[in-house]
Design a protein around this motif. Sequence first.
Motif, PDB file in Angstrom:
ATOM      1  N   PRO A   1      -4.436  29.599  -2.493  1.00 32.56           N
ATOM      2  CA  PRO A   1      -4.087  31.022  -2.544  1.00 32.56           C
ATOM      3  C   PRO A   1      -3.613  31.511  -1.176  1.00 32.56           C
ATOM      4  CG  PRO A   1      -6.099  30.633  -3.746  1.00 32.56           C
ATOM      5  CD  PRO A   1      -5.764  29.336  -3.048  1.00 32.56           C
ATOM      6  N   GLY A   2      -2.600  32.342  -1.206  1.00 35.06           N
ATOM      7  CA  GLY A   2      -2.029  32.870   0.029  1.00 35.06           C
ATOM      8  C   GLY A   2      -0.839  32.080   0.541  1.00 35.06           C
ATOM      9  N   LYS A   3      -0.657  30.856   0.076  1.00 36.32           N
ATOM     10  CA  LYS A   3       0.488  30.041   0.503  1.00 36.32           C
ATOM     11  C   LYS A   3       1.585  30.158  -0.547  1.00 36.32           C
ATOM     12  CE  LYS A   3      -1.464  28.416   4.167  1.00 36.32           C
ATOM     13  NZ  LYS A   3      -1.174  29.035   5.417  1.00 36.32           N
ATOM     14  N   PRO A   4       2.747  30.684  -0.184  1.00 32.89           N
ATOM     15  CA  PRO A   4       3.819  30.897  -1.169  1.00 32.89           C
ATOM     16  C   PRO A   4       4.509  29.591  -1.563  1.00 32.89           C
ATOM     17  CG  PRO A   4       4.557  31.534   1.009  1.00 32.89           C
ATOM     18  CD  PRO A   4       3.109  31.169   1.143  1.00 32.89           C
ATOM     19  N   ILE A   5       5.081  29.612  -2.756  1.00 37.25           N
ATOM     20  CA  ILE A   5       5.883  28.504  -3.264  1.00 37.25           C
ATOM     21  C   ILE A   5       7.269  29.053  -3.546  1.00 37.25           C
ATOM     22  CG2 ILE A   5       6.195  26.861  -5.156  1.00 37.25           C
ATOM     23  CD1 ILE A   5       3.160  26.920  -5.562  1.00 37.25           C
ATOM     24  N   LYS A   6       8.300  28.339  -3.117  1.00 32.60           N
ATOM     25  CA  LYS A   6       9.682  28.740  -3.401  1.00 32.60           C
ATOM     26  C   LYS A   6      10.271  27.746  -4.385  1.00 32.60           C
ATOM     27  CE  LYS A   6      10.356  31.064   0.922  1.00 32.60           C
ATOM     28  NZ  LYS A   6      11.135  32.170   1.194  1.00 32.60           N
ATOM     29  N   MET A   7      10.984  28.278  -5.399  1.00 33.04           N
ATOM     30  CA  MET A   7      11.633  27.434  -6.399  1.00 33.04           C
ATOM     31  C   MET A   7      13.081  27.872  -6.543  1.00 33.04           C
ATOM     32  SD  MET A   7       8.706  27.248  -9.365  1.00 33.04           S
ATOM     33  CE  MET A   7       9.109  25.661 -10.072  1.00 33.04           C
ATOM     34  N   SER A   8      13.891  27.003  -7.109  1.00 35.93           N
ATOM     35  CA  SER A   8      15.287  27.354  -7.378  1.00 35.93           C
ATOM     36  C   SER A   8      15.328  28.400  -8.487  1.00 35.93           C
ATOM     37  CB  SER A   8      16.073  26.115  -7.795  1.00 35.93           C
ATOM     38  OG  SER A   8      15.631  25.661  -9.061  1.00 35.93           O
ATOM     39  N   ALA A   9      16.487  28.962  -8.710  1.00 32.79           N
ATOM     40  CA  ALA A   9      16.655  30.019  -9.719  1.00 32.79           C
ATOM     41  C   ALA A   9      16.305  29.544 -11.122  1.00 32.79           C
ATOM     42  CB  ALA A   9      18.088  30.539  -9.684  1.00 32.79           C
ATOM     43  N   SER A  10      16.389  28.251 -11.379  1.00 33.95           N
ATOM     44  CA  SER A  10      16.097  27.736 -12.721  1.00 33.95           C
ATOM     45  C   SER A  10      14.605  27.617 -12.995  1.00 33.95           C
ATOM     46  CB  SER A  10      16.768  26.377 -12.928  1.00 33.95           C
ATOM     47  OG  SER A  10      16.280  25.443 -11.979  1.00 33.95           O
ATOM     48  N   GLY A  11      13.765  27.777 -11.953  1.00 29.12           N
ATOM     49  CA  GLY A  11      12.326  27.697 -12.148  1.00 29.12           C
ATOM     50  C   GLY A  11      11.865  26.275 -12.354  1.00 29.12           C
ATOM     51  N   GLY A  12      10.803  26.111 -13.123  1.00 26.79           N
ATOM     52  CA  GLY A  12      10.269  24.782 -13.385  1.00 26.79           C
ATOM     53  C   GLY A  12       8.815  24.863 -13.770  1.00 26.79           C
ATOM     54  N   LYS A  13       8.130  23.761 -13.589  1.00 27.72           N
ATOM     55  CA  LYS A  13       6.715  23.678 -13.936  1.00 27.72           C
ATOM     56  C   LYS A  13       5.890  23.535 -12.663  1.00 27.72           C
ATOM     57  CE  LYS A  13       7.500  21.535 -18.442  1.00 27.72           C
ATOM     58  NZ  LYS A  13       7.130  22.629 -19.272  1.00 27.72           N
ATOM     59  N   VAL A  14       4.695  24.112 -12.688  1.00 19.09           N
ATOM     60  CA  VAL A  14       3.747  23.951 -11.595  1.00 19.09           C
ATOM     61  C   VAL A  14       2.459  23.378 -12.165  1.00 19.09           C
ATOM     62  CG1 VAL A  14       4.701  25.767 -10.112  1.00 19.09           C
ATOM     63  CG2 VAL A  14       2.936  26.349 -11.776  1.00 19.09           C
ATOM     64  N   ASP A  15       1.775  22.601 -11.345  1.00 16.42           N
ATOM     65  CA  ASP A  15       0.506  22.005 -11.736  1.00 16.42           C
ATOM     66  C   ASP A  15      -0.623  22.833 -11.137  1.00 16.42           C
ATOM     67  OD1 ASP A  15      -1.175  20.008 -12.918  1.00 16.42           O
ATOM     68  OD2 ASP A  15      -1.475  19.189 -10.907  1.00 16.42           O
ATOM     69  N   VAL A  16      -1.480  23.354 -11.990  1.00 15.32           N
ATOM     70  CA  VAL A  16      -2.603  24.187 -11.571  1.00 15.32           C
ATOM     71  C   VAL A  16      -3.879  23.364 -11.711  1.00 15.32           C
ATOM     72  CG1 VAL A  16      -3.939  26.268 -12.079  1.00 15.32           C
ATOM     73  CG2 VAL A  16      -1.440  26.292 -12.317  1.00 15.32           C
ATOM     74  N   THR A  17      -4.649  23.242 -10.620  1.00 18.61           N
ATOM     75  CA  THR A  17      -5.936  22.554 -10.675  1.00 18.61           C
ATOM     76  C   THR A  17      -7.017  23.495 -10.166  1.00 18.61           C
ATOM     77  OG1 THR A  17      -5.603  21.592  -8.474  1.00 18.61           O
ATOM     78  CG2 THR A  17      -4.936  20.257 -10.361  1.00 18.61           C
ATOM     79  N   TRP A  18      -8.200  23.343 -10.726  1.00 24.59           N
ATOM     80  CA  TRP A  18      -9.304  24.221 -10.346  1.00 24.59           C
ATOM     81  C   TRP A  18     -10.634  23.516 -10.524  1.00 24.59           C
ATOM     82  CZ3 TRP A  18     -12.547  25.054 -14.444  1.00 24.59           C
ATOM     83  CH2 TRP A  18     -12.021  24.875 -15.722  1.00 24.59           C
ATOM     84  N   LYS A  19     -11.606  24.023  -9.760  1.00 28.10           N
ATOM     85  CA  LYS A  19     -12.983  23.557  -9.854  1.00 28.10           C
ATOM     86  C   LYS A  19     -13.879  24.759  -9.593  1.00 28.10           C
ATOM     87  CE  LYS A  19     -13.980  19.612  -7.919  1.00 28.10           C
ATOM     88  NZ  LYS A  19     -14.345  18.565  -6.925  1.00 28.10           N
ATOM     89  N   VAL A  20     -14.923  24.929 -10.413  1.00 26.96           N
ATOM     90  CA  VAL A  20     -15.848  26.047 -10.248  1.00 26.96           C
ATOM     91  C   VAL A  20     -17.285  25.529 -10.331  1.00 26.96           C
ATOM     92  CG1 VAL A  20     -14.274  27.813 -11.120  1.00 26.96           C
ATOM     93  CG2 VAL A  20     -15.747  26.608 -12.729  1.00 26.96           C
ATOM     94  N   ALA A  21     -18.197  26.222  -9.647  1.00 29.75           N
ATOM     95  CA  ALA A  21     -19.616  25.886  -9.694  1.00 29.75           C
ATOM     96  C   ALA A  21     -20.426  27.145  -9.436  1.00 29.75           C
ATOM     97  CB  ALA A  21     -19.952  24.819  -8.656  1.00 29.75           C
ATOM     98  N   SER A  22     -21.571  27.245 -10.116  1.00 31.19           N
ATOM     99  CA  SER A  22     -22.412  28.425  -9.925  1.00 31.19           C
ATOM    100  C   SER A  22     -23.874  28.075 -10.176  1.00 31.19           C
ATOM    101  CB  SER A  22     -21.996  29.547 -10.883  1.00 31.19           C
ATOM    102  OG  SER A  22     -22.791  30.692 -10.667  1.00 31.19           O
TER     103      SER A  22
END
Length: 179
Positions: free
Chosen positions: A65-86
């Motif tokens: 979070p806070g780090k931008p991603i730049k893509m071409s005008a056609s867009g595309g797919k991004v891979d989202v990964t996450w881990k949570v604990a409580s």
Amino acid sequence: GYFYPAVGGTDKMSAGMRLGAIRTYAHIAQDRPFTYDTWKAAIREGNTFVTFGPLVEFLVDGHVPGKPIKMSASGGKVDVTWKVASVTVPMSRVDLIVNGEIRETSQVNAHNGQGNWTVSIDRSSWLALLVRGHHENQPELIAAHTSPVMVSLEGSPFFSAADAMTILDQIEGALAYLD
């Protein structure tokens, strides 16, 4: 299109709210000293999450979070990964929020979970992770929320007509109330 880091803290309005129940965590890179100034810089950079208890790791194409991603005008797919604990608030599910709407959801057990999604991006978008949870016999609440990862597509401004109308309605409502 404006980036704002997620920050929050406990509002001690009564004895019913524990002091420190709501916290902001900011990631400070290992190569940086642990000082007040580096903590403030980490908050400004936006690698943060606000929580009632769950701890969160969240990456979009390897970007925190806070780090931008730049893509071409056609867009595309991004891979989202996450881990949570409580260990304090039993978790129930994790939602991927894209431009203010739930795009993906995963059920998690009360104490930990992890996963990933592949998300299509066809316009400039922001993505954040929201963790829901609840104590027995209590309503579900937002237990944690990350700052967004901003994905900008060339030639696609960060703009939502629906969001603009909502803000305009709020402004007009406030003006009517003042009148």
